[in-house]
Design a protein around this motif. Structure first.
Motif, mmCIF file in Angstrom:
data_model
loop_
_atom_site.group_PDB
_atom_site.id
_atom_site.type_symbol
_atom_site.label_atom_id
_atom_site.label_comp_id
_atom_site.label_asym_id
_atom_site.label_seq_id
_atom_site.Cartn_x
_atom_site.Cartn_y
_atom_site.Cartn_z
ATOM 1 N N ILE A 90 8.029 5.665 -1.354
ATOM 2 C CA ILE A 90 8.932 5.096 -0.357
ATOM 3 C C ILE A 90 9.969 6.082 0.148
ATOM 4 C CG2 ILE A 90 10.494 4.120 -2.091
ATOM 5 C CD1 ILE A 90 9.547 2.576 1.254
ATOM 6 N N ARG A 91 10.474 6.930 -0.702
ATOM 7 C CA ARG A 91 11.503 7.892 -0.286
ATOM 8 C C ARG A 91 10.929 8.990 0.601
ATOM 9 N NH1 ARG A 91 16.005 6.239 -2.300
ATOM 10 N NH2 ARG A 91 16.249 5.598 -4.449
ATOM 11 N N ASP A 92 9.643 9.203 0.508
ATOM 12 C CA ASP A 92 9.013 10.289 1.254
ATOM 13 C C ASP A 92 8.124 9.785 2.384
ATOM 14 O OD1 ASP A 92 10.148 12.176 -0.507
ATOM 15 O OD2 ASP A 92 8.518 11.857 -1.930
ATOM 16 N N TRP A 93 8.443 8.622 2.925
ATOM 17 C CA TRP A 93 7.645 8.134 4.040
ATOM 18 C C TRP A 93 7.687 9.165 5.153
ATOM 19 C CZ3 TRP A 93 7.856 2.410 5.909
ATOM 20 C CH2 TRP A 93 7.266 1.597 4.955
ATOM 21 N N ASN A 94 6.522 9.535 5.620
ATOM 22 C CA ASN A 94 6.474 10.478 6.732
ATOM 23 C C ASN A 94 6.560 9.701 8.051
ATOM 24 O OD1 ASN A 94 3.899 9.407 7.253
ATOM 25 N ND2 ASN A 94 2.869 11.004 6.105
ATOM 26 N N GLU A 95 6.552 10.430 9.121
ATOM 27 C CA GLU A 95 6.696 9.812 10.440
ATOM 28 C C GLU A 95 5.545 8.850 10.734
ATOM 29 O OE1 GLU A 95 9.098 8.899 13.263
ATOM 30 O OE2 GLU A 95 9.613 10.457 11.843
ATOM 31 N N SER B 31 6.111 5.039 11.730
ATOM 32 C CA SER B 31 5.558 4.581 13.016
ATOM 33 C C SER B 31 4.683 3.350 12.825
ATOM 34 C CB SER B 31 4.749 5.687 13.684
ATOM 35 O OG SER B 31 5.589 6.729 14.080
ATOM 36 N N GLU B 32 3.885 3.342 11.791
ATOM 37 C CA GLU B 32 3.030 2.186 11.517
ATOM 38 C C GLU B 32 3.880 0.967 11.157
ATOM 39 O OE1 GLU B 32 -0.223 -0.275 11.212
ATOM 40 O OE2 GLU B 32 -0.035 1.680 12.161
ATOM 41 N N PHE B 33 4.894 1.167 10.344
ATOM 42 C CA PHE B 33 5.823 0.096 10.000
ATOM 43 C C PHE B 33 6.439 -0.492 11.281
ATOM 44 C CE2 PHE B 33 10.290 -1.056 9.010
ATOM 45 C CZ PHE B 33 10.079 -2.069 8.087
ATOM 46 N N THR B 34 6.870 0.383 12.170
ATOM 47 C CA THR B 34 7.474 -0.043 13.431
ATOM 48 C C THR B 34 6.455 -0.784 14.302
ATOM 49 O OG1 THR B 34 8.966 1.847 13.334
ATOM 50 C CG2 THR B 34 8.754 0.749 15.454
ATOM 51 N N ARG B 35 5.219 -0.288 14.374
ATOM 52 C CA ARG B 35 4.170 -0.966 15.159
ATOM 53 C C ARG B 35 3.938 -2.388 14.640
ATOM 54 N NH1 ARG B 35 1.933 4.098 15.722
ATOM 55 N NH2 ARG B 35 0.725 4.007 13.814
ATOM 56 N N SER C 261 10.939 -8.731 -4.781
ATOM 57 C CA SER C 261 12.247 -8.192 -4.392
ATOM 58 C C SER C 261 12.174 -6.721 -4.019
ATOM 59 C CB SER C 261 13.245 -8.377 -5.530
ATOM 60 O OG SER C 261 13.455 -9.729 -5.766
ATOM 61 N N TYR C 262 11.378 -5.964 -4.740
ATOM 62 C CA TYR C 262 11.255 -4.535 -4.463
ATOM 63 C C TYR C 262 10.731 -4.292 -3.052
ATOM 64 C CZ TYR C 262 9.584 0.268 -4.822
ATOM 65 O OH TYR C 262 9.342 1.602 -4.596
ATOM 66 N N TYR C 263 9.771 -5.090 -2.619
ATOM 67 C CA TYR C 263 9.216 -4.936 -1.281
ATOM 68 C C TYR C 263 10.244 -5.312 -0.209
ATOM 69 C CZ TYR C 263 4.799 -4.684 -3.844
ATOM 70 O OH TYR C 263 3.801 -4.337 -4.709
ATOM 71 N N ASP D 18 0.807 -1.214 0.000
ATOM 72 C CA ASP D 18 0.000 0.000 0.000
ATOM 73 C C ASP D 18 0.846 1.273 0.000
ATOM 74 O OD1 ASP D 18 -2.527 1.415 0.179
ATOM 75 O OD2 ASP D 18 -2.022 1.785 2.291
ATOM 76 N N LYS D 19 1.980 1.247 0.663
ATOM 77 C CA LYS D 19 2.784 2.472 0.843
ATOM 78 C C LYS D 19 4.022 2.526 -0.060
ATOM 79 C CE LYS D 19 0.220 3.712 4.325
ATOM 80 N NZ LYS D 19 -1.171 3.711 3.961
#
Length: 175
Positions: free
Chosen positions: A43-48, A52-56, A78-80, A38-39
């Motif tokens: 990828i280069r412009d992931w905001n906080e 944070s969601e990735f970390t959760r 591979s890209y993911y 989804d995101k």
């Protein structure tokens, strides 16, 4: 006629994406996969918030989830995998995760497309150092094989090859 070809191509592309979505029998791995898919557009412009969601999601992983991820890594695009590898190098992720994500980085590096890991090798030592990774002999063997393969196929230069071998020797001596 051209409109029909475009619609046909669009439908074919859509069906390919839908039909090739891996089916994971693990809720946390599925959640991570869906989030990355989804995101991935920015990828280069992931905001906080994204980070944070990735970390959760990663914080919810249990040892069984990680083992499942390792066993099914070949189902990931591979890209993911590169997105995951890139994001686990973020210091905010490191600060919140207790698991050795350096091992995960190594597994992604070894599993990534046969001859196209040259840019992942640049951060290999950083990932291992950042997470104080303790790699077993099997992981070191996999890393060595991948590095040898990259060097034999001229995907990495002599200096990078030697530096990587030095890292592996250091890690092996720590066993």
């Amino acid at each position: 006629m051209n409109l029909m070809k475009i619609k046909s191509l669009k439908n074919s592309f859509y069906n390919t994406l839908i039909l090739h979505h891996p089916s994971f029998n693990n809720e946390n791995v599925e959640r991570l996969y869906n989030f990355i898919v989804d995101k991935n557009n920015n990828i280069r412009d992931w905001n906080e918030e994204y980070l944070s969601e990735f970390t959760r999601i990663l914080k919810n992983f249990k040892p069984d989830d990680i083992q499942y991820f390792f066993e099914n890594i070949n189902q990931w695009d591979s890209y993911y995998l590169v997105i995951i590898a890139d994001k686990i190098l973020n210091s905010n992720v490191k600060a919140q995760i207790n698991y050795d994500l350096g091992r995960l980085y190594c597994k992604i590096f070894c599993s990534y497309e046969k001859f196209d890991s040259y840019y992942l090798i640049d951060n290999l030592e950083f990932a291992i150092s950042m997470y104080h990774s303790k790699l077993n002999l099997s992981a070191l063997t996999d890393l060595n094989n991948k590095i040898e393969l990259l060097y034999q196929n001229d995907s990495i230069k002599s200096q990078q090859y030697q530096s990587s071998l030095d890292l592996l020797k250091k890690l092996q001596n720590e066993l």
